[in-house]
Design a protein around this motif. Structure first.
Motif, mmCIF file in Angstrom:
data_model
loop_
_atom_site.group_PDB
_atom_site.id
_atom_site.type_symbol
_atom_site.label_atom_id
_atom_site.label_comp_id
_atom_site.label_asym_id
_atom_site.label_seq_id
_atom_site.Cartn_x
_atom_site.Cartn_y
_atom_site.Cartn_z
ATOM 1 N N GLN A 8 0.827 -1.213 0.000
ATOM 2 C CA GLN A 8 0.000 0.000 0.000
ATOM 3 C C GLN A 8 0.862 1.264 0.000
ATOM 4 N N GLU A 11 2.096 1.638 -3.591
ATOM 5 C CA GLU A 11 0.977 2.044 -4.464
ATOM 6 C C GLU A 11 0.624 3.522 -4.227
ATOM 7 N N LEU A 12 0.527 3.883 -2.973
ATOM 8 C CA LEU A 12 0.150 5.259 -2.635
ATOM 9 C C LEU A 12 1.255 6.245 -3.029
ATOM 10 N N TYR A 49 0.152 -3.581 -7.871
ATOM 11 C CA TYR A 49 -0.043 -3.918 -6.453
ATOM 12 C C TYR A 49 0.396 -5.346 -6.088
#
Lengths: 284, 284
Positions: A8, A11-12, A49
């Motif tokens: 995450q 991805e962020l 992801y």
């Protein structure tokens, strides 16, 4: 944090880097490029992801994961290069984060542990990605016969990166334990705390561009142009209103076909480092 | 497709819905709201990914997953409601997609299979999310004592949704097997093919808003205002240049504090259905 949490963060990092603006010359929240839109970058980030989760869980080698990421965005129907540089930085970072020790030390181990097979997969991924790098005479990423030489000379991926550090920002990061990404990550936190999440990111981007010639600009337009672009970023930073000057630079770069893509890659790596350190409330 | 692929469809549906613009009154690529920015929605979407993968893999119940999604964005430091409606639609859709049969049939089974425990978890998730719904006298989502009544009367989540379908768009979708989302998904593909990815999405959004009063507007401003907003969306669609009229409506709605959030939720569900059908090249 578990493998999903590190994935995450990666991805962020990609999405926040993409969405900050004005980011002179690059696709951002305010504008697309004619051949590639914001939505292609969103989709490409989403496609990566599962690769990041595998990387954090230590489930595959670095070269195979970079190749899987490129195959991922192509399966989404994206035929141009979206994220080759970012993936090349974020995969080892996510692998290192998953080891849950000191990030810098673990990263060095991940990079130094890369193999000849990782190098072969990386070349394959490069060709599939449609990415561009500066032309070189030896072991060119674009040259299919390079693979034979890599096997003969038993060159690992980190060996190859060290050979390219003089002319490529991404290779430079690999060769130097991502020193620039860590440095920019610290700067990013300061700038975000002072100027807010968006403007802090834009200012750090300008400082990154001013500090080093962008490899993608060099590959497309030559070293002189890359140097000129860095100088213009520096001038914007010295002005009274750097954000307004960044906006003007954005219009100019778009007209001139200049997109500092490698600098954006380094920014994504810096964002990952900050998010992995738990800086969500600062960055958001 | 595997569980990751369905999760990617859900994630991308959220991001594409967010990024289309001008989307009258809602946060989009062009502007933030004072209390919530584009970056909060990006982070919230990223926080939901593991929930979607679990949903597609059939690893947890529907109420527990919706609660986990809200806990996920709060762990990222987001204290306002970002995606409660979207999550309530996308979790059952992703669960159904993971069964790999006919999506409509599997969805009905997922919805009808919801339990009393799912209802309790859903109420818990609602309170944690800070979402707003229209006030009702019985079994209000905001009322803690409702849980006792749910247990006594053995009401499942689908039972509760059926009781609310008259005043809430999301509950209406649940009660009617997502018929509006499937219908809008087909319309979306037509509009995107004719007007391109962004404008096709904006036009479908306007049609969705024109066709049904938005529940979030109703909850915040009352039914009369919700009806007026739908009428204004219809007027924009009837004009010579609906995209320009959408832009004007956007400015007006922002001034008036009107954000049609429930319509955006339905659009994300429609996007998911299209992406799950493999429409990547059309949508991107």
């Amino acid at each position: 944090m578990n493998a999903d949490n590190y994935a995450q963060c990666a991805e962020l990092a990609m999405l926040l880097e993409l969405s900050a603006g004005p980011k002179p010359g690059n696709v951002d929240r305010c504008h697309d490029h004619p051949d590639m839109g914001f939505r292609h970058f969103l989709a490409s980030a989403v496609s990566a992801y599962p690769v990041f989760r595998k990387a954090a869980a230590g489930e595959a080698g670095i070269g195979a994961l970079i190749l899987e990421a490129v195959e991922g965005w192509r399966r989404f129907g994206i035929s141009c290069n979206t994220h080759f540089g970012e993936i090349t930085l974020l995969v080892p970072l996510t692998m290192a984060a998953g080891r849950e020790g000191d990030l810098r030390d673990d990263l060095l181990r991940v990079l130094e542990g890369s193999t000849v097979n990782d190098a072969i997969r990386f070349y394959e991924a490069f060709r599939l990605s449609g990415a561009r790098v500066a032309r070189v005479d030896q072991l060119s990423l674009a040259d299919r016969s390079a693979e034979e030489e890599i096997r003969c000379r038993e060159l690992s991926l980190i060996d190859l990166m060290k050979l390219s550090e003089g002319h490529d920002l991404i290779a430079r990061e690999w060769s130097r334990g991502f020193s620039r990404s860590f440095q920019l990550s610290a700067l990013l936190r300061e700038r975000v705390e002072e100027f807010g999440p968006n403007d802090g990111l834009v200012l750090t981007f300008l400082e990154a561009l001013a500090g080093h010639d962008d490899s993608l600009i060099q590959a497309k337009h030559g070293l002189d142009k890359a140097r000129e672009v860095s100088k213009r970023a520096e001038d914007a930073l010295c002005g009274d209103d750097p954000i307004q000057l960044a906006r003007e630079l954005d219009h100019a770069f778009l007209k001139e076909g200049i997109n500092p893509g490698s600098t954006a890659d380094i920014m994504a790596a810096s964002l990952f480092i900050a998010l992995r350190d738990g800086c969500f409330e600062v960055i958001l």
